[in-house]
Design a protein around this motif. Structure first.
Motif, PDB file in Angstrom:
ATOM      1  N   LEU A 113       0.843  -1.192   0.000  1.00  0.00           N
ATOM      2  CA  LEU A 113       0.000   0.000   0.000  1.00  0.00           C
ATOM      3  C   LEU A 113       0.878   1.242   0.000  1.00  0.00           C
ATOM      4  O   LEU A 113       1.710   1.425   0.887  1.00  0.00           O
ATOM      5  CB  LEU A 113      -0.897  -0.019   1.240  1.00  0.00           C
ATOM      6  CG  LEU A 113      -1.768   1.211   1.483  1.00  0.00           C
ATOM      7  CD1 LEU A 113      -2.787   1.384   0.356  1.00  0.00           C
ATOM      8  CD2 LEU A 113      -2.470   1.097   2.835  1.00  0.00           C
ATOM      9  N   ASN A 114       0.705   2.099  -0.992  1.00  0.00           N
ATOM     10  CA  ASN A 114       1.475   3.341  -1.113  1.00  0.00           C
ATOM     11  C   ASN A 114       0.831   4.420  -0.242  1.00  0.00           C
ATOM     12  O   ASN A 114      -0.253   4.915  -0.528  1.00  0.00           O
ATOM     13  CB  ASN A 114       1.491   3.772  -2.573  1.00  0.00           C
ATOM     14  CG  ASN A 114       2.432   4.925  -2.864  1.00  0.00           C
ATOM     15  OD1 ASN A 114       3.085   4.925  -3.897  1.00  0.00           O
ATOM     16  ND2 ASN A 114       2.518   5.923  -1.996  1.00  0.00           N
ATOM     17  N   MET A 115       1.512   4.781   0.859  1.00  0.00           N
ATOM     18  CA  MET A 115       1.013   5.843   1.734  1.00  0.00           C
ATOM     19  C   MET A 115       2.035   6.978   1.732  1.00  0.00           C
ATOM     20  O   MET A 115       3.158   6.836   2.230  1.00  0.00           O
ATOM     21  CB  MET A 115       0.813   5.310   3.155  1.00  0.00           C
ATOM     22  CG  MET A 115       0.182   6.323   4.099  1.00  0.00           C
ATOM     23  SD  MET A 115      -1.480   6.852   3.594  1.00  0.00           S
ATOM     24  CE  MET A 115      -2.383   5.304   3.723  1.00  0.00           C
ATOM     25  N   GLU A 116       1.653   8.120   1.179  1.00  0.00           N
ATOM     26  CA  GLU A 116       2.566   9.246   1.058  1.00  0.00           C
ATOM     27  C   GLU A 116       2.692  10.016   2.374  1.00  0.00           C
ATOM     28  O   GLU A 116       2.048   9.704   3.372  1.00  0.00           O
ATOM     29  CB  GLU A 116       2.106  10.158  -0.072  1.00  0.00           C
ATOM     30  CG  GLU A 116       2.193   9.511  -1.448  1.00  0.00           C
ATOM     31  CD  GLU A 116       3.609   9.305  -1.938  1.00  0.00           C
ATOM     32  OE1 GLU A 116       4.436  10.227  -1.787  1.00  0.00           O
ATOM     33  OE2 GLU A 116       3.903   8.234  -2.479  1.00  0.00           O
ATOM     34  N   SER A 117       3.545  11.023   2.364  1.00  0.00           N
ATOM     35  CA  SER A 117       3.832  11.789   3.580  1.00  0.00           C
ATOM     36  C   SER A 117       2.605  12.524   4.101  1.00  0.00           C
ATOM     37  O   SER A 117       1.794  13.042   3.330  1.00  0.00           O
ATOM     38  CB  SER A 117       4.933  12.803   3.304  1.00  0.00           C
ATOM     39  OG  SER A 117       6.136  12.159   2.975  1.00  0.00           O
ATOM     40  N   TYR A 118       2.502  12.583   5.419  1.00  0.00           N
ATOM     41  CA  TYR A 118       1.479  13.389   6.067  1.00  0.00           C
ATOM     42  C   TYR A 118       1.991  13.756   7.453  1.00  0.00           C
ATOM     43  O   TYR A 118       3.017  13.241   7.918  1.00  0.00           O
ATOM     44  CB  TYR A 118       0.146  12.639   6.136  1.00  0.00           C
ATOM     45  CG  TYR A 118       0.142  11.440   7.061  1.00  0.00           C
ATOM     46  CD1 TYR A 118      -0.322  11.545   8.373  1.00  0.00           C
ATOM     47  CD2 TYR A 118       0.603  10.200   6.631  1.00  0.00           C
ATOM     48  CE1 TYR A 118      -0.320  10.450   9.233  1.00  0.00           C
ATOM     49  CE2 TYR A 118       0.605   9.102   7.474  1.00  0.00           C
ATOM     50  CZ  TYR A 118       0.133   9.232   8.777  1.00  0.00           C
ATOM     51  OH  TYR A 118       0.139   8.152   9.614  1.00  0.00           O
TER      52      TYR A 118
END
Length: 275
Positions: free
Chosen positions: A156-161
């Motif tokens: 699962l691609n989870m970008e910066s937050y």
């Protein structure tokens, strides 16, 4: 800047040899709440891998089979996927696998509500669980259509937050847990791609380990081809072939007359079962 993931404007906000072994239980110990009782043997690849925006042509993949890379990540789906995939078909997957490549399925799911980017699909605290489940079901359907079999990982691609935003972080963990639990119910292994300063850190440092992905692909652009020397968290986490490290971004490389801009990864984690 790398252009092949969703947040083309916002992904930098928080910054910033070959070998295969089939292991019956590798990585499973790190995963909790496994829904299936019988799992296919895990295929683990150890060596360099690359990821790029659009799956290259079959001719390019064959030209690039020089021994430097042994695996390639492919974006199998998700509404936030940043590039079209004209080459990515079941026939391509079969042919690339036959040429000796190991494949790493990557799904660009919904993104956190506090993320500073313009993504078409986001979750909220109230929709995190339902979207996590529906995204996972879609990821499994996309993988199966490409000939990626049960027992394979889906990352699962989870970008910066902003993980210091508690409400946002709680919603993100709820989404990831739902995605992971649904994958496992379909007998697919769960992984997460994320930044060592944010999204991967949230997973690695979560005190409640229930239904978190069993494989962690962390982004740390230090140009070090390792999954151990620069591992930022508890050394007991994600052992037994469960780590990958994106260590270099936007590397323009030419092999066999084919030039591709790729990100480099050190890999010691599951790859797809093809058939």
């Amino acid at each position: 800047m790398s252009r092949h993931r969703l947040s083309k404007r916002g992904r930098y906000i928080a910054w910033a040899t070959t070998g295969v072994v089939v292991v019956a239980g590798a990585g499973v110990a790190a995963q909790t709440s496994m829904a299936a009782t019988s799992w296919p043997a895990q295929k683990t690849y150890m060596g360099r891998a690359f990821d790029t925006c659009t799956a290259p042509s079959l001719a390019a993949m064959k030209a690039w089979k020089t021994g430097f890379y042994g695996a390639a990540a492919v974006y199998i789906g998700g509404r936030n996927r940043g590039c079209a995939q004209p080459n990515l078909t079941a026939s391509w997957v079969k042919s690339v696998n036959a040429a000796g490549w190991k494949l790493i399925p990557l799904y660009v799911g919904a993104q956190p509500p506090c993320q500073a980017s313009r993504n078409p699909e986001r979750f909220t605290a109230s929709t995190a669980a339902s979207l996590g489940a529906s995204n996972a079901k879609d990821a499994v359907a996309k993988a199966a259509a490409l000939g990626i079999k049960p027992g394979s990982p889906i990352y699962l691609n989870m970008e910066s937050y902003d993980i210091t935003n508690k409400a946002c972080n709680d919603a993100t963990l709820k989404y990831v847990r739902s995605f992971t639990k649904t994958l496992r119910a379909k007998t697919y292994r769960a992984g997460l791609y994320g930044f060592s300063s944010s999204s991967a850190k949230a997973i690695a440092t979560a005190k409640d380990r229930t239904d978190l992905p069993g494989n962690l692909w962390y982004v740390l652009w230090d140009k070090k081809n390792t999954t151990t020397a620069d591992w930022p968290w508890d050394p007991k986490l994600y052992t037994n072939h469960s780590r990958a490290h994106q260590y270099m971004v936007n590397s323009k490389e030419t092999r066999g007359g084919h030039t591709i801009t790729v990100d480099r990864n050190a890999w010691d984690a599951p790859v797809a079962l093809i058939g």
